[in-house]
Every structure is written in C-alpha cells, then in structure tokens.
Design a protein around this motif. Sequence first.
Motif, PDB file in Angstrom:
ATOM      1  N   ALA A  24       0.836  -1.204   0.000  1.00 22.81           N
ATOM      2  CA  ALA A  24       0.000   0.000   0.000  1.00 22.81           C
ATOM      3  C   ALA A  24       0.870   1.253   0.000  1.00 22.81           C
ATOM      4  O   ALA A  24       0.598   2.215  -0.742  1.00 22.81           O
ATOM      5  N   ASP A  25       1.935   1.262   0.805  1.00 21.88           N
ATOM      6  CA  ASP A  25       2.835   2.414   0.850  1.00 21.88           C
ATOM      7  C   ASP A  25       3.518   2.633  -0.500  1.00 21.88           C
ATOM      8  O   ASP A  25       3.652   3.774  -0.966  1.00 21.88           O
ATOM      9  N   VAL A  26       3.951   1.542  -1.132  1.00 25.98           N
ATOM     10  CA  VAL A  26       4.611   1.643  -2.432  1.00 25.98           C
ATOM     11  C   VAL A  26       3.666   2.219  -3.480  1.00 25.98           C
ATOM     12  O   VAL A  26       4.037   3.102  -4.267  1.00 25.98           O
ATOM     13  N   LEU A  27       2.433   1.748  -3.485  1.00 24.99           N
ATOM     14  CA  LEU A  27       1.453   2.223  -4.460  1.00 24.99           C
ATOM     15  C   LEU A  27       1.122   3.693  -4.248  1.00 24.99           C
ATOM     16  O   LEU A  27       1.000   4.455  -5.218  1.00 24.99           O
ATOM     17  N   VAL A  28       0.996   4.104  -2.993  1.00 27.12           N
ATOM     18  CA  VAL A  28       0.710   5.510  -2.700  1.00 27.12           C
ATOM     19  C   VAL A  28       1.865   6.388  -3.165  1.00 27.12           C
ATOM     20  O   VAL A  28       1.667   7.437  -3.787  1.00 27.12           O
ATOM     21  N   GLN A  29       3.101   5.983  -2.865  1.00 25.33           N
ATOM     22  CA  GLN A  29       4.279   6.752  -3.283  1.00 25.33           C
ATOM     23  C   GLN A  29       4.357   6.840  -4.805  1.00 25.33           C
ATOM     24  O   GLN A  29       4.695   7.889  -5.361  1.00 25.33           O
ATOM     25  N   GLU A  30       4.058   5.733  -5.469  1.00 26.12           N
ATOM     26  CA  GLU A  30       4.089   5.707  -6.932  1.00 26.12           C
ATOM     27  C   GLU A  30       3.065   6.676  -7.510  1.00 26.12           C
ATOM     28  O   GLU A  30       3.357   7.439  -8.435  1.00 26.12           O
ATOM     29  N   ALA A  31       1.845   6.666  -6.957  1.00 26.92           N
ATOM     30  CA  ALA A  31       0.793   7.557  -7.455  1.00 26.92           C
ATOM     31  C   ALA A  31       1.155   9.015  -7.221  1.00 26.92           C
ATOM     32  O   ALA A  31       0.933   9.869  -8.090  1.00 26.92           O
ATOM     33  N   VAL A  32       1.720   9.316  -6.062  1.00 28.31           N
ATOM     34  CA  VAL A  32       2.106  10.693  -5.757  1.00 28.31           C
ATOM     35  C   VAL A  32       3.226  11.160  -6.671  1.00 28.31           C
ATOM     36  O   VAL A  32       3.227  12.295  -7.168  1.00 28.31           O
ATOM     37  N   SER A  33       4.215  10.283  -6.927  1.00 26.33           N
ATOM     38  CA  SER A  33       5.350  10.672  -7.763  1.00 26.33           C
ATOM     39  C   SER A  33       4.934  10.926  -9.210  1.00 26.33           C
ATOM     40  O   SER A  33       5.485  11.824  -9.865  1.00 26.33           O
ATOM     41  N   GLU A  34       3.974  10.160  -9.716  1.00 27.04           N
ATOM     42  CA  GLU A  34       3.530  10.340 -11.095  1.00 27.04           C
ATOM     43  C   GLU A  34       2.395  11.353 -11.216  1.00 27.04           C
ATOM     44  O   GLU A  34       2.123  11.870 -12.294  1.00 27.04           O
ATOM     45  N   GLY A  35       1.709  11.613 -10.082  1.00 28.22           N
ATOM     46  CA  GLY A  35       0.575  12.531 -10.078  1.00 28.22           C
ATOM     47  C   GLY A  35      -0.718  11.767  -9.873  1.00 28.22           C
ATOM     48  O   GLY A  35      -1.074  10.914 -10.703  1.00 28.22           O
ATOM     49  N   VAL A  36      -1.417  12.053  -8.764  1.00 23.75           N
ATOM     50  CA  VAL A  36      -2.634  11.293  -8.454  1.00 23.75           C
ATOM     51  C   VAL A  36      -3.751  11.579  -9.450  1.00 23.75           C
ATOM     52  O   VAL A  36      -4.756  10.851  -9.478  1.00 23.75           O
ATOM     53  N   ASP A  37      -3.590  12.648 -10.252  1.00 22.42           N
ATOM     54  CA  ASP A  37      -4.573  12.912 -11.299  1.00 22.42           C
ATOM     55  C   ASP A  37      -4.185  12.262 -12.619  1.00 22.42           C
ATOM     56  O   ASP A  37      -4.918  12.358 -13.604  1.00 22.42           O
ATOM     57  N   ARG A  38      -3.031  11.596 -12.645  1.00 19.36           N
ATOM     58  CA  ARG A  38      -2.560  10.933 -13.864  1.00 19.36           C
ATOM     59  C   ARG A  38      -2.615   9.413 -13.758  1.00 19.36           C
ATOM     60  O   ARG A  38      -2.691   8.726 -14.778  1.00 19.36           O
ATOM     61  N   ILE A  39      -2.566   8.898 -12.527  1.00 17.07           N
ATOM     62  CA  ILE A  39      -2.549   7.437 -12.371  1.00 17.07           C
ATOM     63  C   ILE A  39      -3.175   7.050 -11.030  1.00 17.07           C
ATOM     64  O   ILE A  39      -3.107   7.818 -10.067  1.00 17.07           O
ATOM     65  N   PHE A  40      -3.828   5.905 -11.001  1.00 11.10           N
ATOM     66  CA  PHE A  40      -4.328   5.370  -9.736  1.00 11.10           C
ATOM     67  C   PHE A  40      -4.062   3.871  -9.684  1.00 11.10           C
ATOM     68  O   PHE A  40      -3.875   3.209 -10.717  1.00 11.10           O
ATOM     69  N   PHE A  41      -4.009   3.358  -8.460  1.00 14.18           N
ATOM     70  CA  PHE A  41      -3.799   1.929  -8.221  1.00 14.18           C
ATOM     71  C   PHE A  41      -4.879   1.440  -7.262  1.00 14.18           C
ATOM     72  O   PHE A  41      -5.177   2.106  -6.267  1.00 14.18           O
ATOM     73  N   ARG A  42      -5.432   0.291  -7.573  1.00  8.95           N
ATOM     74  CA  ARG A  42      -6.386  -0.330  -6.659  1.00  8.95           C
ATOM     75  C   ARG A  42      -6.136  -1.838  -6.615  1.00  8.95           C
ATOM     76  O   ARG A  42      -5.837  -2.462  -7.636  1.00  8.95           O
ATOM     77  N   LEU A  43      -6.256  -2.385  -5.431  1.00  9.28           N
ATOM     78  CA  LEU A  43      -6.245  -3.833  -5.245  1.00  9.28           C
ATOM     79  C   LEU A  43      -7.657  -4.206  -4.836  1.00  9.28           C
ATOM     80  O   LEU A  43      -8.172  -3.701  -3.828  1.00  9.28           O
ATOM     81  N   LEU A  44      -8.278  -5.061  -5.633  1.00  7.18           N
ATOM     82  CA  LEU A  44      -9.686  -5.384  -5.434  1.00  7.18           C
ATOM     83  C   LEU A  44      -9.882  -6.861  -5.119  1.00  7.18           C
ATOM     84  O   LEU A  44      -9.080  -7.708  -5.529  1.00  7.18           O
ATOM     85  N   ARG A  45     -10.966  -7.143  -4.416  1.00  5.65           N
ATOM     86  CA  ARG A  45     -11.407  -8.527  -4.291  1.00  5.65           C
ATOM     87  C   ARG A  45     -12.229  -8.880  -5.528  1.00  5.65           C
ATOM     88  O   ARG A  45     -12.582  -8.004  -6.320  1.00  5.65           O
ATOM     89  N   GLU A  46     -12.534 -10.137  -5.690  1.00  2.00           N
ATOM     90  CA  GLU A  46     -13.259 -10.575  -6.880  1.00  2.00           C
ATOM     91  C   GLU A  46     -14.659  -9.985  -6.961  1.00  2.00           C
ATOM     92  O   GLU A  46     -15.235  -9.898  -8.053  1.00  2.00           O
ATOM     93  N   ASP A  47     -15.204  -9.560  -5.826  1.00  5.88           N
ATOM     94  CA  ASP A  47     -16.531  -8.940  -5.843  1.00  5.88           C
ATOM     95  C   ASP A  47     -16.466  -7.440  -6.124  1.00  5.88           C
ATOM     96  O   ASP A  47     -17.489  -6.751  -6.136  1.00  5.88           O
ATOM     97  N   GLY A  48     -15.237  -6.913  -6.340  1.00  9.34           N
ATOM     98  CA  GLY A  48     -15.070  -5.503  -6.670  1.00  9.34           C
ATOM     99  C   GLY A  48     -14.800  -4.605  -5.480  1.00  9.34           C
ATOM    100  O   GLY A  48     -14.516  -3.414  -5.660  1.00  9.34           O
ATOM    101  N   SER A  49     -14.872  -5.126  -4.270  1.00 10.60           N
ATOM    102  CA  SER A  49     -14.602  -4.307  -3.088  1.00 10.60           C
ATOM    103  C   SER A  49     -13.108  -4.012  -2.983  1.00 10.60           C
ATOM    104  O   SER A  49     -12.267  -4.814  -3.387  1.00 10.60           O
ATOM    105  N   GLU A  50     -12.777  -2.840  -2.428  1.00 12.63           N
ATOM    106  CA  GLU A  50     -11.396  -2.385  -2.371  1.00 12.63           C
ATOM    107  C   GLU A  50     -10.652  -2.958  -1.169  1.00 12.63           C
ATOM    108  O   GLU A  50     -11.173  -3.015  -0.063  1.00 12.63           O
TER     109      GLU A  50
END
Length: 211
Positions: A24-50
Amino acid sequence: DEGLKNEISEYGALLEKQSMPILADVLVQEAVSEGVDRIFFRLLREDGSEVIATDMGAWGSVKTDAESLVQAAAGSVFVTVVEASGESPACRIVFGAAGPGLIFQIGESTESTRSLLGVVLRLFVAAAALLALSGAAAGALVAHRALKDLRRMTRTAELISAGEWDERMEVNPRGNEIDELAAAFNEMITKTHGLITRLTHVTDDIAHDLR
C-alpha cells in the motif's frame, strides 16, 4: 499498455514477498510521484470491493464491471479504454490477477495525450478543409470526393485520440493532396506514439529505481 501490464507483474511479485501495508505504501508513493490525477492503483477482491486504493479524488466514480473482474481472476491481463464521463476523465485501465481472490487495477489518464492529438486533429481538419474548398472551386465531383475523404480521416483521427494508436489514415494510390496529407499525418502519429512510449519507459524506469 505494455508498461502498465508489466507493472501488474511487478506489484504481484512484491505482494508475494512483502506485507499488504508495504505494498500500500509503495502504491501511494508511486501515485504521488507520477501525479494522483494521472494514475491510480487499486487492489480489489473478486466482488469488486477495495483492499487498497490510492487517492481517487480526481477520478470520480470509475466503474469496474463484473466481466472484467471475472476475466482478470481467470488469469487474463488486459487493458480497457474508458471515455470521459461526468467527473471521470478518459483513461486506460489494466486489470490483472494479483493472487488468490485479488485483482490489480491500474488506471492511467489519457487526457494529456488526447489534448496533444486534439491540437494535431484541429490542424489536420483545417488543412483538409482548405483542400476541400479548393476542390469545390475545381468542380462538384472533386469537392464530393474531398469531403468524403475528410470525414473518413476525421473519424480515424478521433479513434487515435481515444487511444487506438494502431489506427492509421488510408492512403490511396492516386496520390492527390489529401493522400499526401494523410501520409504525413500517419508518419507524425507514428513518431508521436514512439515519443510517448519512450517517455513512459523513462518514467517507469525512474519510478522502479525509486522503489
């Protein structure tokens, strides 16, 4: 697209070796470095919940359909193109399995690419319209053919601006001014796509080194 698919594999490998909070920390840092308005990351369960989600404030209500989740859970890694809708910007979204019952979703905005292609498209349409008007002065038949070519080219340019980079203008062997313009446009799109791809690889490499 290949860069996004490779990131799915990298984060899947990271999840196997590290804990969920570290991922989670890695994904947040990655999104911030590239711009949270340019990229997002989500890890989902099979039912679509985050399970994990980076800052989604700029993405509105990005919908995840059940069919995409099923395909990703079955082992497919694929990219979908989403048109702008309401508060959600146009983007490419890649899906891929991250482990038993888990699915990675990475979204990348295509707004900057669309803006660039929008400028190119406007210039192209203006030039083609001038050629059509010139054809009108020469005769109704030539004008009709020019306008038909203009509509065809405009449609192709719209597909490219939506992310269909493999689309190209059809160049007829007769080689009139419209065809010369189409050939020049094709070459320009190829070079533009190559430049964007190289820039994406550079930013991916930098982000990878930072991780």
